[in-house]
Write an enzyme that holds these catalytic residues in place. Structure first.
Site, PDB file in Angstrom:
ATOM      1  N   SER A   1     -10.243  13.688 -40.360  1.00  0.00           N
ATOM      2  CA  SER A   1     -11.212  12.717 -40.858  1.00  0.00           C
ATOM      3  C   SER A   1     -11.738  11.882 -39.683  1.00  0.00           C
ATOM      4  O   SER A   1     -12.202  12.447 -38.689  1.00  0.00           O
ATOM      5  CB  SER A   1     -10.591  11.846 -41.955  1.00  0.00           C
ATOM      6  OG  SER A   1     -11.569  11.041 -42.569  1.00  0.00           O
TER       7      SER A   1
ATOM      8  N   ASP B   1     -15.104  19.965 -48.523  1.00  0.00           N
ATOM      9  CA  ASP B   1     -15.007  18.573 -48.075  1.00  0.00           C
ATOM     10  C   ASP B   1     -16.158  17.782 -48.689  1.00  0.00           C
ATOM     11  O   ASP B   1     -17.326  18.124 -48.480  1.00  0.00           O
ATOM     12  CB  ASP B   1     -15.073  18.518 -46.550  1.00  0.00           C
ATOM     13  CG  ASP B   1     -14.829  17.116 -45.984  1.00  0.00           C
ATOM     14  OD1 ASP B   1     -14.899  16.132 -46.742  1.00  0.00           O
ATOM     15  OD2 ASP B   1     -14.571  17.013 -44.775  1.00  0.00           O
TER      16      ASP B   1
ATOM     17  N   HIS C   1     -11.057  17.226 -48.484  1.00  0.00           N
ATOM     18  CA  HIS C   1     -11.047  16.449 -47.248  1.00  0.00           C
ATOM     19  C   HIS C   1      -9.644  16.413 -46.646  1.00  0.00           C
ATOM     20  O   HIS C   1      -8.767  15.687 -47.129  1.00  0.00           O
ATOM     21  CB  HIS C   1     -11.547  15.035 -47.520  1.00  0.00           C
ATOM     22  CG  HIS C   1     -11.787  14.232 -46.285  1.00  0.00           C
ATOM     23  ND1 HIS C   1     -12.639  14.623 -45.293  1.00  0.00           N
ATOM     24  CD2 HIS C   1     -11.258  13.040 -45.877  1.00  0.00           C
ATOM     25  CE1 HIS C   1     -12.649  13.721 -44.329  1.00  0.00           C
ATOM     26  NE2 HIS C   1     -11.810  12.753 -44.658  1.00  0.00           N
TER      27      HIS C   1
END
Length: 574
Positions: free
Chosen positions: A210, A462, A498
């Site tokens: 991330s 994602d 994610h």
């Protein structure tokens, strides 16, 4: 305005005081007769280290301890917490510092591990060395790495929604968050390691997902001389552009959402869970077999883009459970098409349709679950706070109470507001795109020249950073470096949300892969991955090879679809 305390000055000072600190082209440093003596954990102080602008709390000797979650267990180690560049801002009047933690195991394997952050940072997370993928059963500290983490140069405040982004009012705090905290803590941590162990690290690694993945890509560009191996997961390396997408999505969802009595959109209800399951099911029906195996996974997203038509989801008449309304289809196409300005120019990447769009991990980011006019999706909260304060110049002060944040997003203008991610002023001399993204993401010449290696991975489902943006980066890297695969490889992961989650084989070990590549010269031809019991995956015993882009996993034609040995990595026909 604040004086800038940038990484280069710290590097120079530490180089003068402590030598190279390890992890350089010549290998680990060896103590010489002029080197300062080793320091026991209890004796480590800022005065003893002699590092400028460093403050340290009392060191702690930590005994080995097991935890219910083995990824949180720790070996015996020395724990340090400190601050660098303590200052008061001339802009917002608040106190700032670059906070960090360093943990040094008694049984050191000679490696340094920088643990990437997440979100807008704002807190020093325990430096345990979180491993990549889901379902980890250990951590880097337990594996013998010395581990460092940082808060990104600021502390989150308590104001609702925007408290984590208020640091964006201070220009130096923006720079620290973007890149300078990593660039400052890294040589400091290495200097401390040398005093504690009596030698520098043999090899240094940066691992994050991330925003931590973004930091990893920044490190590969700005601080390649400090790291031998880098793992960047689901990287938001164009994060200000992705933040523009957050406003775009909320506007698209609001246009088709039911309204409150006060005519406010209830954004989470723009698409029900059943609606998104329909999208996922129809996508799988159209695209699943394109890769040669009807297994619920879409391994060929390029072919899927041609095969799946969202228009086919439209109801012939009134909205029903088995179809979407025409406005919903238009909103879906708008979201997956990516943000555009009034001229139709793309402001960020588009997105692939994939099996993971029906999961709670996707909804939690994109739509949320709130049944009120105040949305709780992460793109409306985390994104809604960071876009006005951090990712546009000059920052816009938006309160986090009531509907003010969502009103900002719904009023965001893609012709006049979006260009502010590139803007500067006499006070904010670096634009958000300048301090957040690598200077040139495809210029990895320093990493390549020193023999460094990089693994990037990204989930195809994602919901916050588009895998297509990362693919476009890697395609650019291959154009810039014909031998890109010799030092950098990208792995896209079907169905994964994610960093983890989704109907995916999201349990994998990128750390071992990068260590083997750096230290043994074994490039990852594929990376073993598995689904997890209790996850979103309907096949808890499934294994698959993750393939380096542009290769994709293909069924060999015989054997169980649940077993990776019956798949191979192949380059699809163009």
């Amino acid at each position: 305005m604040d004086r800038r305390y940038l990484a280069g000055g710290v590097l120079a000072a530490l180089g003068t005081l402590h030598g190279c600190g390890g992890s350089d082209d010549a290998g680990p440093s060896v103590p010489g007769p002029s080197d300062p003596p080793r320091l026991a954990c209890a004796d480590i102080t800022a005065a003893a280290l002699g590092i400028p602008r460093l403050e340290l709390a009392a060191p702690e000797t930590v005994a080995a301890a097991s935890a219910g979650n083995p990824a949180q267990s720790v070996p015996a180690h020395c724990r340090l917490q400190g601050r660098l560049n303590v200052r008061n801002s001339d802009v917002d009047g608040k106190a700032y510092a670059i906070g960090f933690e360093l943990r040094m195991p008694d049984a050191w394997n000679g490696r340094f591990f920088f643990q990437g952050g997440g979100g807008t940072d704002g807190a020093v997370n325990p430096a345990l060395g979180a491993l990549t993928g889901a379902g980890a059963t250990t951590n880097a500290l337990s594996m013998g790495f010395a581990v460092a983490s940082t808060d990104g140069g600021h502390t989150s405040e308590s104001e609702p929604i925007v408290g984590g982004s208020l640091f964006g009012l201070d220009p130096q705090a923006r720079v620290d968050y973007g890149y300078n905290a990593v660039g400052t803590v890294t040589p400091t941590a290495k200097a401390i390691l040398k005093r504690f162990y009596g030698r520098g690290a043999d090899h240094s690694y940066f691992v994050g997902c991330s925003n931590g993945g973004r930091q990893a890509m920044v490190a590969a560009s700005r601080f390649a001389d400090q790291f031998d191996g880098i793992v960047a997961g689901n990287p938001g390396f164009n994060l200000p552009q992705a933040a523009v997408q957050h406003a775009w999505d909320n506007q698209a969802f609001a246009a088709v959402a039911p309204r409150t009595g006060g005519d406010r959109p209830i954004i989470s209800q723009a698409f029900s869970s059943q609606d998104m399951q329909l999208v996922a099911d129809r996508t799988v029906a159209a695209c699943d077999a394109l890769d040669g195996a009807a297994d619920g996974m879409i391994d060929d997203p390029v072919a899927c883009k041609a095969a799946f038509k969202p228009e086919d989801l439209a109801c012939p008449g009134a909205k029903a459970d088995t179809c979407l309304s025409a406005p919903q289809v238009d909103a879906l196409k708008k979201v997956f098409g990516g943000p555009k300005n009034g001229k139709g120019e793309a402001l960020y990447a588009d997105w692939p349709y994939d099996a993971g769009v029906a999961t709670m991990g996707w909804r939690f980011w994109k739509l949320g679950t709130s049944t009120t006019e105040v949305p709780n999706s992460l793109i409306a909260t985390l994104g809604g706070g960071s876009l006005p304060y951090v990712f546009t110049t000059p920052p816009t002060q938006v309160r986090g109470t009531g509907t003010q944040v969502i009103d900002y997003l719904l009023g965001f203008d893609f012709d006049t507001d979006a260009p502010r991610i590139f803007a500067t002023t006499p006070v904010y001399t670096e634009s958000p795109m300048s301090f957040m993204t690598p200077p040139d993401p495809t210029d990895l010449g320093t990493l390549k020249a020193r023999g460094g290696k990089m693994i990037v991975y990204h989930g195809n489902s994602d919901p916050v950073f588009s895998v297509n943006d990362t693919i476009a980066w890697y395609q650019g890297l291959r154009r810039a470096h014909a031998d890109a695969a010799d030092f950098a490889r990208l792995f896209t992961i079907p169905g994964m949300n994610h960093c983890s989650g989704g109907p995916a084989t999201d349990k994998f070990d990128m750390v071992t892969a990068i260590v083997d590549w750096v230290e043994k010269g074994v490039a990852p031809a594929s990376i073993p991955a598995a689904a997890r019991a209790g996850s979103d995956a309907p096949w808890p015993a499934r294994t698959r090879p993750l393939c380096p882009y542009p290769q994709q996993a293909r069924y060999t034609g015989s054997g169980s679809l649940e077993d990776a040995k019956n798949f191979r990595c192949v380059t699809p026909a163009s």
